[in-house]
Design a protein around this motif. Structure first.
Motif, PDB file in Angstrom:
ATOM      1  N   LYS A 150       0.915  -0.972   0.123  1.00 47.20           N
ATOM      2  CA  LYS A 150       0.167  -0.143  -0.155  1.00 47.20           C
ATOM      3  C   LYS A 150       0.932   1.596   0.236  1.00 47.20           C
ATOM      4  O   LYS A 150       0.566   2.116  -0.315  1.00 47.20           O
ATOM      5  N   SER A 159       3.606  -0.333  -6.569  1.00 45.45           N
ATOM      6  CA  SER A 159       4.819  -1.488  -7.676  1.00 45.45           C
ATOM      7  C   SER A 159       5.975  -1.036  -8.080  1.00 45.45           C
ATOM      8  O   SER A 159       6.621  -2.268  -8.085  1.00 45.45           O
ATOM      9  N   ALA A 163       1.168  -8.950  -5.622  1.00 47.27           N
ATOM     10  CA  ALA A 163       0.688  -7.261  -6.167  1.00 47.27           C
ATOM     11  C   ALA A 163       1.149  -6.729  -7.977  1.00 47.27           C
ATOM     12  O   ALA A 163      -0.120  -5.899  -7.786  1.00 47.27           O
ATOM     13  N   ASP A 189      -5.216  -6.181  -6.129  1.00 50.57           N
ATOM     14  CA  ASP A 189      -4.703  -4.907  -4.897  1.00 50.57           C
ATOM     15  C   ASP A 189      -4.705  -4.984  -3.990  1.00 50.57           C
ATOM     16  O   ASP A 189      -4.356  -6.231  -3.340  1.00 50.57           O
ATOM     17  N   SER A 190      -4.729  -4.118  -2.754  1.00 47.39           N
ATOM     18  CA  SER A 190      -3.801  -4.757  -1.295  1.00 47.39           C
ATOM     19  C   SER A 190      -4.611  -5.329  -0.815  1.00 47.39           C
ATOM     20  O   SER A 190      -3.813  -5.408  -0.005  1.00 47.39           O
ATOM     21  N   GLU A 191      -6.181  -4.835  -1.024  1.00 49.77           N
ATOM     22  CA  GLU A 191      -7.027  -5.611   0.047  1.00 49.77           C
ATOM     23  C   GLU A 191      -7.516  -6.964  -0.625  1.00 49.77           C
ATOM     24  O   GLU A 191      -7.155  -8.274   0.360  1.00 49.77           O
TER      25      GLU A 191
END
Length: 464
Positions: free
Chosen positions: A33, A37, A277, A281-283
Motif C-alpha cells: 500500500k 509497485s 502485488a 490490489d492491497s485488499e
C-alpha cells in the motif's frame, strides 16, 4: 494420547502462529500500500538486510532480559511496540479518525513509509526471537525418546492455527471491514495472550527441567571453587565447539541446510509478493495471503499425521530433501505461469512441506547433540547463519534487480530459486552417506553405550 505438556505447547504454538501470520500479512499489505509497485521489491529486500543485521544483537539482548525477567519478556515488549506502531501509523493517515491522530498530526509529522519500514524490520526480529524461545521450551520439556512423538502433537497447533487464519479469522476481519492499521491492535492482544502462556509454561516444563538440574547438581559440588571450575570448563568446551564446528561435516551440513532454507525463504517471499502485488490490489493481496495459509493448513493435516511414518521409512535426510524439491517446483511454476492460482497452490505446498516434514527433520538433527553442544550450535545455526543467509538473499535479489532492470524481476527471482534449490537438493542427498558415521557417534555419546539398542533405534526411527 498426548501428554498435558504437549497439549499446552500445541495451544501455545496455535497462539504464536496466529501472531506470526497476522503480523506478516499486515506487514506485506502495508508494504504494498505505501511503497507502490515500482519500489516495493527493492525496499522489501533492504528491510530484510537491516533485520538480518540487527537480529543477532537483538537475540543476545533478548536472551539476557528473558533470564532476568522471565519467558514472557519478549511477548510483553511486542505488545507495547505494536501499540506504538498503531499510534504512529494512524497519525500519518488522514483518513483514519482517532483521538491519537487528531492530537499528534498537528505537532508531529511522521513519514508513513518510515513507520512501515520499521514495522517490517521489527516483525522479522520479533518473530525470530519468539520462535527460538518456543523451541527452547519444547527442547527442555521432553527427553530424546519422547520428542519425536511429542513434536508431532505440538505441530498440530500450527496446522489448526493456519486453518483458523485462512478460513475464519481473516475472512471475519474482512466482513467486519477492519482496516489494516486496526489489525495491529488485534495482533497486540494476541501477543498479550502469548505472554501469559509463556509465563505459565514454566509450570508445565518444570518437571523435566528439575530432573536435568538435579543431574547437573549431582555432578558438581556446592563450594565456590567447584563452580568456578565448571564455569571455566564450560567456557573452554564452548570455545572448542566453535573452533571445530566447520571442521565436522555434520555441523557444516547443518549450517548449509539452514543457510539455503533461509535464503530460499527470502526469495520465495519476495516472489510471492511480486507476482500477487502485480495482479491484485492491497485488499485482495491480503486475502490471497490468508488463503495460502488456509490451503497450506489443509495440506498439513495428512502430512502432519504421516510425518512420523514418512521419516521412519525414508529417513531424516530425505525428509530434509522435501523442502528444496517443492521449492524447485515453486520456482519453475512461477517462472512458466506467473498467475495467482499457480502462486497460491505452489506456495501452499511449499509452506505445508516446510512446516511439517522439514521442520521436524531439522529439529531431529539437534537431538543427538549434548546439551552443552546444543547451546553452542543452535544459536549459531538459527541465529548467526540465518541472519547471514537473510542478508545474502536480500542483497542478491537487489543486485539481480539492478543487473536485469529491463527484465521481469519475477522471472529473475524464479531462476535464482531454481538454481539455489537444485544446489541444496544435491548437497542434502550427498550428506546422507557422509553424515551417518558421525551421527551414529553422537547417538552413542548422547543416549547410551549399548550399541545393540542404539542400532535398533537407529534403523527403526532414523533410517539414514
Amino acid at each position: 494420547m498426548p501428554s498435558t505438556t504437549a497439549l499446552f505447547l500445541a495451544a501455545m504454538l496455535f497462539i504464536q502462529v496466529n501472531f506470526i501470520v497476522m503480523t506478516f500479512i499486515t506487514r506485506d499489505a502495508l508494504l504494498v500500500k505505501h511503497f507502490g509497485s515500482e519500489n516495493r521489491a527493492e525496499f522489501s529486500a533492504i528491510f530484510v538486510i537491516i533485520s538480518s543485521l540487527v537480529s543477532t544483537p537483538s537475540f543476545a539482548i533478548a536472551k539476557k532480559f528473558s533470564q532476568l525477567l522471565g519467558r514472557a519478556t519478549t511477548s510483553l515488549l511486542c505488545v507495547g511496540s505494536l501499540i506504538l506502531f498503531y499510534m504512529a501509523l494512524t497519525s500519518t493517515t488522514s483518513t483514519t479518525a482517532s483521538w491519537w491522530s487528531s492530537k499528534v498530526t498537528s505537532t508531529l509529522t511522521i513519514d508513513s513509509r518510515f513507520v512501515v519500514g520499521t514495522y517490517y524490520v521489527w516483525s522479522d526480529v520479533c518473530v525470530m526471537l519468539l520462535q527460538n524461545e518456543f523451541w527452547e521450551i519444547c527442547n527442555s520439556a521432553f527427553k530424546i525418546a519422547e520428542s519425536k512423538q511429542a513434536f508431532g502433537h505440538i505441530l498440530l497447533g500450527n496446522t489448526i492455527a493456519n486453518l483458523f487464519i485462512g478460513f475464519v479469522f481473516v475472512p471475519g476481519l474482512e466482513r467486519l471491514e477492519i482496516t489494516t492499521a486496526s489489525r495491529i491492535l488485534i495482533i497486540a492482544s494476541i501477543a498479550g495472550v502469548l505472554a501469559c502462556m509463556m509465563a505459565t509454561s514454566i509450570f508445565f516444563t518444570s518437571k523435566s527441567t528439575n530432573n536435568k538440574d538435579k543431574n547437573n547438581d549431582n555432578s558438581s559440588s556446592s563450594n565456590s571453587s567447584s563452580n568456578n571450575r565448571n564455569h571455566n570448563s564450560t567456557k573452554i568446551e564452548n570455545e572448542i565447539s566453535y573452533s571445530r564446528i566447520f571442521s565436522r561435516s555434520y555441523y557444516r551440513h547443518m549450517c548449509l541446510f539452514e543457510f539455503c532454507a533461509t535464503a530460499l525463504r527470502v526469495f520465495v517471499d519476495l516472489q510471492t509478493v511480486n507476482v500477487l502485488a502485480n495482479l491484485l490490489d492491497s485488499e485482495a493481496f491480503a486475502s490471497k495471503l490468508a488463503l495460502i495459509k488456509g490451503l497450506a493448513a489443509l495440506m498439513m493435516i495428512p502430512l502432519q499425521l504421516g510425518t512420523g511414518t514418512i521419516l521412519k521409512k525414508v529417513g531424516v535426510v530425505y525428509g530434509l530433501a522435501t523442502l528444496p524439491l517443492v521449492t524447485f517446483g515453486f520456482g519453475l511454476g512461477t517462472m512458466l505461469l506467473p498467475s495467482v492460482m499457480v502462486v497460491v497452490v505452489a506456495r501452499s505446498i511449499h509452506d505445508a512441506t516446510g512446516y511439517t516434514i522439514f521442520t521436524q527433520s531439522r529439529e531431529l538433527l539437534f537431538l543427538p547433540l549434548t546439551p552443552r553442544e546444543r547451546k553452542v550450535i543452535k544459536p549459531l545455526v538459527t541465529g548467526t547463519i540465518r541472519s547471514i543467509a537473510k542478508a545474502s538473499g536480500a542483497l542478491l535479489s537487489i543486485l539481480l534487480r539492478r543487473m536485469f532492470s529491463g527484465n521481469d524481476s519475477s522471472s529473475t527471482l524464479a531462476v535464482m530459486i531454481i538454481t539455489v534449490s537444485s544446489i541444496w537438493l544435491l548437497d542434502v542427498l550427498s550428506a546422507r552417506r557422509g553424515n551417518v558415521n558421525y551421527f551414529f557417534i553422537l547417538l552413542l555419546r548422547c543416549l547410551s553405550k549399548n550399541k545393540k539398542i542404539l542400532s535398533r533405534l537407529f534403523k527403526k526411527y532414523l533410517n539414514i
